[in-house]
Write a protein that holds these residues in place. Sequence first.
Motif, PDB file in Angstrom:
ATOM      1  N   VAL A 116      58.370  51.432   3.012  1.00 27.12           N
ATOM      2  CA  VAL A 116      57.728  52.966   3.248  1.00 27.12           C
ATOM      3  C   VAL A 116      56.589  52.172   3.767  1.00 27.12           C
ATOM      4  O   VAL A 116      56.373  50.930   4.241  1.00 27.12           O
ATOM      5  N   SER A 117      55.812  53.639   3.989  1.00 22.82           N
ATOM      6  CA  SER A 117      54.936  53.304   5.982  1.00 22.82           C
ATOM      7  C   SER A 117      54.080  54.094   5.086  1.00 22.82           C
ATOM      8  O   SER A 117      54.829  55.799   5.016  1.00 22.82           O
ATOM      9  N   GLN A 118      52.753  53.713   5.787  1.00 21.97           N
ATOM     10  CA  GLN A 118      51.774  55.179   6.355  1.00 21.97           C
ATOM     11  C   GLN A 118      51.936  55.047   7.659  1.00 21.97           C
ATOM     12  O   GLN A 118      50.974  56.871   7.887  1.00 21.97           O
ATOM     13  N   LEU A 119      52.059  54.793   8.837  1.00 25.60           N
ATOM     14  CA  LEU A 119      52.089  54.858   9.838  1.00 25.60           C
ATOM     15  C   LEU A 119      52.669  55.090  10.915  1.00 25.60           C
ATOM     16  O   LEU A 119      53.606  53.436  10.516  1.00 25.60           O
ATOM     17  N   ARG A 120      53.459  55.290  11.916  1.00 22.67           N
ATOM     18  CA  ARG A 120      54.866  55.616  12.234  1.00 22.67           C
ATOM     19  C   ARG A 120      54.808  55.728  14.101  1.00 22.67           C
ATOM     20  O   ARG A 120      54.213  57.453  14.069  1.00 22.67           O
ATOM     21  N   LEU A 121      55.176  55.243  14.539  1.00 21.54           N
ATOM     22  CA  LEU A 121      55.865  55.635  15.665  1.00 21.54           C
ATOM     23  C   LEU A 121      56.838  55.914  15.738  1.00 21.54           C
ATOM     24  O   LEU A 121      57.846  55.111  15.518  1.00 21.54           O
ATOM     25  N   ARG A 122      57.373  57.057  16.168  1.00 14.45           N
ATOM     26  CA  ARG A 122      58.977  57.781  16.316  1.00 14.45           C
ATOM     27  C   ARG A 122      59.267  57.764  18.057  1.00 14.45           C
ATOM     28  O   ARG A 122      58.772  58.501  19.288  1.00 14.45           O
ATOM     29  N   ASP A 123      61.180  57.772  18.610  1.00 13.65           N
ATOM     30  CA  ASP A 123      60.797  57.789  19.857  1.00 13.65           C
ATOM     31  C   ASP A 123      60.731  56.759  20.711  1.00 13.65           C
ATOM     32  O   ASP A 123      59.916  57.238  22.027  1.00 13.65           O
ATOM     33  N   ALA A 124      59.793  55.772  20.045  1.00 18.36           N
ATOM     34  CA  ALA A 124      58.834  54.755  21.135  1.00 18.36           C
ATOM     35  C   ALA A 124      59.887  53.738  21.665  1.00 18.36           C
ATOM     36  O   ALA A 124      61.285  53.746  21.456  1.00 18.36           O
ATOM     37  N   SER A 125      59.275  53.421  22.592  1.00 22.37           N
ATOM     38  CA  SER A 125      59.602  51.899  23.163  1.00 22.37           C
ATOM     39  C   SER A 125      57.952  51.346  23.646  1.00 22.37           C
ATOM     40  O   SER A 125      57.276  51.115  22.506  1.00 22.37           O
ATOM     41  N   PHE A 126      58.568  50.133  23.836  1.00 21.91           N
ATOM     42  CA  PHE A 126      56.956  48.593  24.118  1.00 21.91           C
ATOM     43  C   PHE A 126      57.484  48.129  25.717  1.00 21.91           C
ATOM     44  O   PHE A 126      58.961  47.691  25.680  1.00 21.91           O
ATOM     45  N   LYS A 127      56.921  47.401  25.940  1.00 23.00           N
ATOM     46  CA  LYS A 127      56.852  46.370  27.068  1.00 23.00           C
ATOM     47  C   LYS A 127      55.425  45.669  26.908  1.00 23.00           C
ATOM     48  O   LYS A 127      54.837  46.138  26.334  1.00 23.00           O
ATOM     49  N   THR A 128      55.911  44.291  26.948  1.00 22.43           N
ATOM     50  CA  THR A 128      55.188  43.399  26.748  1.00 22.43           C
ATOM     51  C   THR A 128      54.005  43.655  28.131  1.00 22.43           C
ATOM     52  O   THR A 128      53.678  43.806  29.015  1.00 22.43           O
ATOM     53  N   VAL A 129      52.540  43.508  27.773  1.00 20.88           N
ATOM     54  CA  VAL A 129      51.543  43.084  29.001  1.00 20.88           C
ATOM     55  C   VAL A 129      50.654  41.521  29.256  1.00 20.88           C
ATOM     56  O   VAL A 129      51.256  40.736  27.986  1.00 20.88           O
TER      57      VAL A 129
END
Length: 153
Positions: free
Chosen positions: A140-153
């Motif tokens: 179960v979730s309340q907040l989501r990102l869809r079609d996402a990507s990430f990178k280290t900073v």
Amino acid sequence: MRTGQYLNRRQLMLAALASAPLLSLTNRTSASEQLDFDKLYKSFGVLGLEFSDQVKNSAGKQVEISGFMAPPLKAEANFFVLTEIPMSICPFCSSDSDWPDNIMVVYLASKQTFVQFNAPILTRGTLEYGSWTDPETGFVSQLRLRDASFKTV
């Protein structure tokens, strides 16, 4: 007459070059809205967490948020939990009433290699909010990102 035309072209080129950095800055800032964990909710009311106006207005839009990747539940998952602070265990809860205010689920557009739980990352995707149960995992979730990507900073 050629001299006048040359000056006009030169002035036009200088004006175009002078405005180019402004155009790229405008495109960069309008591409994704920046979210912060401390501004996702506006109150803890009787009914629990209430989403901020920024979250409500950003729903369905590309957003960016920085945080940390909680350890994934399995090595080949296409999602992970983004946390405000590094966590060495997965923070999934049994119900949305227990949902912490400093995590969000990130569903990747394509599989990526996961990073260490203490490596800061910048995540970008389409924001969704409201209680939702993943039919595959039951999480179960309340907040989501869809079609996402990430990178280290």
